[in-house]
Write a protein that holds these residues in place. Structure first.
Motif, PDB file in Angstrom:
ATOM      1  N   ASN A  37       6.224  91.435 -16.060  1.00 55.81           N
ATOM      2  CA  ASN A  37       7.092  91.892 -17.145  1.00 55.81           C
ATOM      3  C   ASN A  37       8.545  92.023 -16.733  1.00 55.81           C
ATOM      4  N   PHE A  38       8.839  91.744 -15.460  1.00 51.15           N
ATOM      5  CA  PHE A  38      10.193  91.971 -14.966  1.00 51.15           C
ATOM      6  C   PHE A  38      11.208  91.087 -15.681  1.00 51.15           C
ATOM      7  N   MET A  45      18.362  76.866 -16.936  1.00 49.17           N
ATOM      8  CA  MET A  45      17.203  77.257 -17.748  1.00 49.17           C
ATOM      9  C   MET A  45      17.109  78.774 -17.769  1.00 49.17           C
ATOM     10  N   ASN A  46      17.528  79.339 -18.894  1.00 55.54           N
ATOM     11  CA  ASN A  46      17.620  80.793 -18.952  1.00 55.54           C
ATOM     12  C   ASN A  46      16.430  81.428 -19.649  1.00 55.54           C
ATOM     13  N   ASP A  47      15.217  80.921 -19.386  1.00 56.84           N
ATOM     14  CA  ASP A  47      14.042  81.610 -19.914  1.00 56.84           C
ATOM     15  C   ASP A  47      13.423  82.417 -18.778  1.00 56.84           C
ATOM     16  N   PHE A  48      13.665  83.709 -18.795  1.00 53.57           N
ATOM     17  CA  PHE A  48      13.190  84.551 -17.700  1.00 53.57           C
ATOM     18  C   PHE A  48      11.874  85.226 -18.039  1.00 53.57           C
ATOM     19  N   VAL A  49      11.481  85.108 -19.306  1.00 55.87           N
ATOM     20  CA  VAL A  49      10.157  85.579 -19.693  1.00 55.87           C
ATOM     21  C   VAL A  49       9.323  84.325 -19.902  1.00 55.87           C
ATOM     22  N   ALA A  66       7.227  81.347 -21.198  1.00 51.37           N
ATOM     23  CA  ALA A  66       7.290  80.861 -22.574  1.00 51.37           C
ATOM     24  C   ALA A  66       6.419  79.622 -22.763  1.00 51.37           C
ATOM     25  N   MET A  67       5.317  79.509 -21.979  1.00 48.66           N
ATOM     26  CA  MET A  67       4.558  78.261 -22.081  1.00 48.66           C
ATOM     27  C   MET A  67       3.117  78.494 -22.502  1.00 48.66           C
ATOM     28  N   GLY A  68       2.830  79.636 -23.107  1.00 51.73           N
ATOM     29  CA  GLY A  68       1.449  79.907 -23.513  1.00 51.73           C
ATOM     30  C   GLY A  68       0.702  80.579 -22.385  1.00 51.73           C
ATOM     31  N   TRP A  69      -0.299  81.378 -22.742  1.00 53.54           N
ATOM     32  CA  TRP A  69      -0.924  82.179 -21.678  1.00 53.54           C
ATOM     33  C   TRP A  69      -1.711  81.323 -20.715  1.00 53.54           C
ATOM     34  N   PHE A  70      -2.090  80.080 -21.108  1.00 54.46           N
ATOM     35  CA  PHE A  70      -2.803  79.263 -20.117  1.00 54.46           C
ATOM     36  C   PHE A  70      -1.890  78.292 -19.390  1.00 54.46           C
ATOM     37  N   GLY A  71      -0.589  78.366 -19.655  1.00 51.66           N
ATOM     38  CA  GLY A  71       0.395  77.648 -18.845  1.00 51.66           C
ATOM     39  C   GLY A  71       0.067  76.207 -18.526  1.00 51.66           C
ATOM     40  N   TYR A  72      -0.244  75.406 -19.553  1.00 53.02           N
ATOM     41  CA  TYR A  72      -0.617  74.017 -19.296  1.00 53.02           C
ATOM     42  C   TYR A  72       0.494  73.254 -18.592  1.00 53.02           C
ATOM     43  N   PHE A  74       7.693  84.173 -12.570  1.00 51.30           N
ATOM     44  CA  PHE A  74       7.207  85.552 -12.731  1.00 51.30           C
ATOM     45  C   PHE A  74       5.738  85.544 -13.140  1.00 51.30           C
ATOM     46  N   TRP A  75       5.405  84.628 -14.036  1.00 54.59           N
ATOM     47  CA  TRP A  75       4.027  84.538 -14.539  1.00 54.59           C
ATOM     48  C   TRP A  75       3.069  84.159 -13.402  1.00 54.59           C
ATOM     49  N   ILE A  76       3.481  83.153 -12.604  1.00 47.92           N
ATOM     50  CA  ILE A  76       2.616  82.712 -11.503  1.00 47.92           C
ATOM     51  C   ILE A  76       2.387  83.866 -10.526  1.00 47.92           C
ATOM     52  N   MET A  77       3.486  84.484 -10.089  1.00 47.21           N
ATOM     53  CA  MET A  77       3.347  85.528  -9.072  1.00 47.21           C
ATOM     54  C   MET A  77       2.595  86.736  -9.640  1.00 47.21           C
ATOM     55  N   GLY A  78       2.905  87.088 -10.890  1.00 44.51           N
ATOM     56  CA  GLY A  78       2.231  88.233 -11.498  1.00 44.51           C
ATOM     57  C   GLY A  78       0.732  88.009 -11.598  1.00 44.51           C
TER      58      GLY A  78
END
Lengths: 201, 118, 663
Positions: C150-151, C173-177, C179-185, C200-204
């Motif tokens: 969530n950082f 690329m200023n998307d810090f949250v 934004a590719m869907g919860w399964f991150g295809y 962030f998503w990968i590490m989290g």
């Protein structure tokens, strides 16, 4: 990490089937099967898809890999002896064998470092192609496992000199470390056949 | 302080030592066997036999090494069944997934033109 | 028992009622252990008590449930009218990604973990879990993962204010949250397409995975090893059985996502080619690896709910669970088959005829054990003396709503039908019926059932009925029209839509439903707060329940059971209360040993705290912030140090001598 977790806090539990730490380690190893299964699957899938993209036989040295396989198998043998010695309460014999395991583990790591350096020198890097990516990540993960095992055993060796080892608890700790070490060995058995030998047929 | 509290391990009795000695011989034999198999494997890949034959032999030898280390070095045959189950389930799922993935991927589905890297 | 007695060094002992006598001891490191301190905060941070850990899991998970709920409300508000521009498309993507990720990994899984932690040791008659310090590590690891994932919101806020721009590998690329869907295809997760949010998503997720794995292994060992005498496997409560199955699923399913995330991280950080098309990578491989984890994950979410229902229905029907062994067995079968159906998420990718047929058949097969369970629940109600208390109302809602989700699930198992429904609102309707109608209602049933045990206070009034009405009506109004939206062709993850497709009315109804559901959840929060503030003492067994946890006081004391109970039968407490004389619960004599309590420890907290610099460092490095590599290494060092000191400090422990209590 010899006693990362406490054993049970129940004083003599009736339904106790097996030692907590041992069961935990076997579960971890079952989980690790899936871990390495995924890595090896990835490697073999890309080998199947692009057999012509890379010719590893020119790069692989089967003699070196066989040697490191042999080294790892023998370290496993010594580890089994170390566990056995600990169960008999023979601290000296335990130390002797564990030193052997650590020594062989370091030789294995040395071989791997040499192999990686050689491959990179020959032009195969992480980003060269899918073979480079999968090969380095798979064998690298295995190497990290070996390194952690060596570090763990070194800790155990020094711990055995503190005089705090007692025959009961420490025998389990050593056995758990041994299970981990043997698992690293069997993963290498699979990698040796599935990644190295098969390329040479 | 709870460390010593809780261990079903018996103090090393005579019979215990005997069984450890038996294990010792099993370990030595197994180590020799494993070394020999590795040698055979190394030679085998260079021999001019049928590919399928070599492949099958390699697979079975590796399977033997794998099971032998688990069974003896890792004490699985001396230990409780539940450990075999814990490990075997993981192994079975991993193997099944591996085989399924092997079938699911085929070169026919790959657009080789999109790959510029090699 | 006997051979160990002599080896115990004489501990400091006392009676439970005079805890001030206990003094903290020094660990083998020479540091004071944080036991028996006066500071409440230190006590909760260092606790190894499964009940406190469970309560913390529950509180944090409820917080994230509300966060995910607010994200969903914003999504629904955006979709209420055609061509609405409440939020930008980019923000919309971030919201649905974080909604899914939050609900699955930060709300439902930890809510389940809260119940596992609190209940399993009580249900099997144990003092604690097998590895109390690993349990603490799992909790704080989960918190660290939640913070890392969530950082990005903070960075995003700075970016909106014009204070921060990405540079370095993700410059521009200023998307810090995420934004590719919860399964991150793949390949949208590639370094060319998305910014640091993906990192962030990968590490989290990686950190959350480690926390879940350690917790799951802990629970398997606990359930196998720590059962009270007489608590045979087939006498365990179904909830404990489902915990065992779920824990095994976690143990065997999470490694797949760990590797997939690792490969993705290498792609982004070190230029490998796992999922990069130009380098020969196959994006489809990500889908396979993700769903090899992802489908078992679905059962990881839903099986605990089934366990809760299997506890509540018998209690409020005053009948044993109909077909206990079949319920247990079908739970195990669901778990095992869960590994063999992952490709049904990928029918439209072109798997080939054989694979499609095989996965289609297996998916239909997995409906069988689920259906068996439904029949068993109905059979439990049949002929029972049914009381419509709050937990029961939600459980009945579960059976019905979950069944509806199951039916649309079976529709997906047919590959040709799925080809129509794939990525449409029909799928959304399906899994929200399972997630909200199924899991959420079951969790609320669990909260109503067990909160009196957890905090010792009984519910006041019947606000629960209104919670049930609003949430059930709300979820049906929200999600039932989505079936039609899907069949009318509305794709999921669409930021907005044009007039004229016939979607307007349905979307507006869905949005209204979402607010009704939100009001229901608001009432639930109010009810929980009311219970905390002014609930009457609950007593040991307020529901006339059946299982072992109701024999202890509410809330249970730190040592759970003054003496280890000996379990004579399944449904131990029920048999004790109403069964024949020879089925009373008896207690083991501890020969004056007292109860061995584990010492509290800082080390699990420190070790899992190290995940925060590690995760943030790796992610911020991608956003071009200098020196972040060192920050990540600092995190690794912290983890290593925490684990090492944890090993050296020794488990410690002290003894309590509580007064014996009667049931």
């Amino acid at each position: 990490m010899s006693d990362t977790a406490t054993a049970s806090h129940e004083d003599g539990h009736a339904s106790l089937i097996i030692d907590n730490k041992k069961l935990l380690m076997w579960l971890f190893l079952g989980s690790d099967c899936m871990f390495f299964g995924t890595l090896i699957s990835t490697h073999l899938i890309y080998r199947k898809l692009y057999p012509e993209s890379f010719e590893p036989t020119a790069l692989f040295s089967l003699e070196l890999t066989s040697f490191s396989t042999f080294i790892l198998l023998m370290s496993s043998f010594l580890m089994a002896l170390a566990v056995s010695a600990m169960h008999k309460g023979e601290l000296k014999s335990f130390r002797r064998n564990v030193i052997g395991v650590i020594f062989f583990g370091l030789i294995f790591l040395g071989c791997q470092v040499y192999e990686f350096a050689h491959f990179v020198h020959e032009g195969l890097t992480l980003s060269t192609n899918t073979f480079g990516s999968t090969f380095y990540m798979m064998t690298g993960t295995h190497g990290v496992h070996v390194a952690i095992g060596v570090f763990w055993l070194i800790c155990m060796y020094f711990y055995s000199h503190t005089g705090k080892m007692d025959a009961h608890e420490s025998a389990i700790d050593v056995e758990v470390a041994g299970l981990y070490w043997h698992f690293v060995d069997i993963v290498w058995i699979v990698i040796f056949t599935a990644v190295y030998l098969i390329e040479f047929i | 302080m709870s460390e010593a509290e809780y261990h079903p391990l018996p103090v090393a009795t005579e019979s215990h030592k005997d069984s450890e000695t038996e294990k010792y011989h099993a370990f030595v034999n197994l180590a020799l066997g494993l070394a020999a198999i590795t040698g055979i494997e190394l030679v085998l890949v260079y021999l001019p036999f049928n590919t399928v034959f070599i492949f099958t032999v390699l697979l079975s030898l590796s399977l033997f090494k794998f099971i032998a280390v688990i069974a003896w070095f890792m004490h699985l045959i001396y230990d409780k069944l539940i450990l075999t189950l814990a490990f075997g389930t993981g192994m079975a799922i991993a193997t099944g997934t591996f085989i399924a993935l092997g079938f699911l991927f085929s070169r026919g589905n790959v657009d080789m033109d999109a790959i510029t890297g090699f | 028992m006997s051979h160990t007695e002599t080896e115990i060094p004489t501990p400091e002992t006392t009676h439970a009622h005079e805890p001030q006598v206990l003094k903290p001891e020094r660990s083998r490191l020479g540091l004071m252990r944080p036991d028996h301190g006066k500071s409440v905060i230190i006590d909760w941070l260092t606790t190894v008590d499964h009940k406190k850990i469970g309560l913390m899991y529950g509180t944090i998970a409820l917080f994230f449930l509300l966060v995910g709920g607010i994200e969903a409300l914003i999504i629904r508000t955006q979709l209420a009218f055609p061509e609405n521009d409440l939020i930008s498309a980019q923000r919309y993507n971030q919201l649905f990604t974080m909604h899914g990720t939050t609900m699955i990994f930060l709300a439902i899984m930890p809510l389940n973990a809260a119940f596992f932690n609190f209940l399993v040791p009580l249900q099997i008659g144990a003092r604690d879990v097998a590895f109390p310090r690993i349990n603490s590590f799992s909790l704080w690891g989960f918190v660290a993962g939640a913070i890392v994932i969530n950082f990005g919101w903070i960075l995003q806020a700075l970016e909106v204010m014009g204070l921060f721009q990405a540079s370095g590998p993700t410059a521009g690329m200023n998307d810090f949250v995420p934004a590719m869907g919860w399964f991150g295809y793949a390949p949208i997760t590639g370094i060319n397409f998305t910014g640091a949010g993906t990192d962030f998503w990968i590490m989290g997720l990686q950190i959350l995975g480690i926390a879940s794995l350690s917790a799951a292994m802990n629970f398997v060992v606990t359930i196998v090893n720590m059962r009270a005498p007489g608590m045979k496997m087939m006498r365990m409560p179904v909830f404990t059985w489902m915990t065992l199955v779920v824990s095994l699923l976690i143990v065997f399913a999470f490694p797949a996502i760990t590797i997939a995330l690792g490969q993705l991280m290498f792609d982004r950080c070190f230029g490998t080619n796992f999922f990069v098309v130009a380098g020969g990578g196959q994006p489809i491989l990500w889908q396979h690896l993700f769903w090899i984890f992802g489908h078992p994950e679905v059962y990881i979410l839903v099986l605990p709910a089934m366990g809760i229902i299997s506890e509540v229905l018998p209690t409020f029907s005053k009948k044993p669970l109909f077909g206990y062994s079949i319920v247990v067995f079908s739970g195990a079968v669901i778990g095992f088959l869960g590994f063999a159906v992952w490709s049904h998420h990928m029918f439209t990718t072109g798997l080939g005829k054989v694979a499609t047929a095989a996965f289609s058949l297996l998916t239909m097969a997995i409906a069988v054990p689920t259906g068996v369970k439904i029949f068993n629940w109905v059979g439990t109600l049949w002929g029972g003396r049914v009381r419509f208390s709050a937990p029961m109302i939600f459980s009945l809602g579960f059976v019905w709503m979950f069944m509806m989700g199951g039916f649309s699930g079976i529709m997906h198992s047919s590959a040709p039908a799925d080809a129509q429904q794939q990525d449409s609102y029909f799928v959304i309707a399906h899994f929200h019926y399972v997630a909200i109608g199924g899991i959420f209602l079951a969790v609320v049933a669990g909260i109503y059932f067990w909160l009196p045990k957890m905090i010792g206070k009984m519910w006041k009034g019947n606000l629960s009925t209104w919670v049930a009405i609003f949430s059930t009506v709300g979820l049906n109004v929200t999600f039932f029209p989505m079936h039609f939206l899907g069949l009318l062709g509305m794709p999921r993850r669409t930021h907005t839509y044009l007039e004229g497709f016939g979607w307007e009315t349905y979307n507006l109804v869905c949005t209204i439903g979402a607010y009704i559901l939100a009001f229901g959840i608001f009432l639930l929060v109010v009810d929980i707060i009311r219970c905390f503030r002014s609930g009457e003492p609950a007593g040991n067994d307020p529901w006339d329940a059946r299982t072992l946890e109701w024999t202890t006081t509410s809330p249970p004391r730190v040592y759970n059971f003054a003496k280890t109970p000996i379990i004579p039968a399944r449904d131990a407490l029920w048999e004790h209360k109403y069964g024949p004389e020879n089925r009373r619960i008896t207690f083991e004599d501890d020969h004056g040993h007292g109860i061995h309590m584990p010492s509290q420890s800082w080390m699990p907290f420190i070790a899992s705290f190290g995940f925060i610099p590690l995760g943030l460092g790796m992610s911020l490095m991608q956003a071009g912030i200098p020196y972040m590599g060192y920050f990540a290494i600092f995190g690794l060092v912290l983890i290593g140090m925490g684990v090492a000191l944890w090993a050296i400090e020794g488990p410690g422990g002290y003894h309590l001598h509580p007064e014996e209590d009667a049931i």
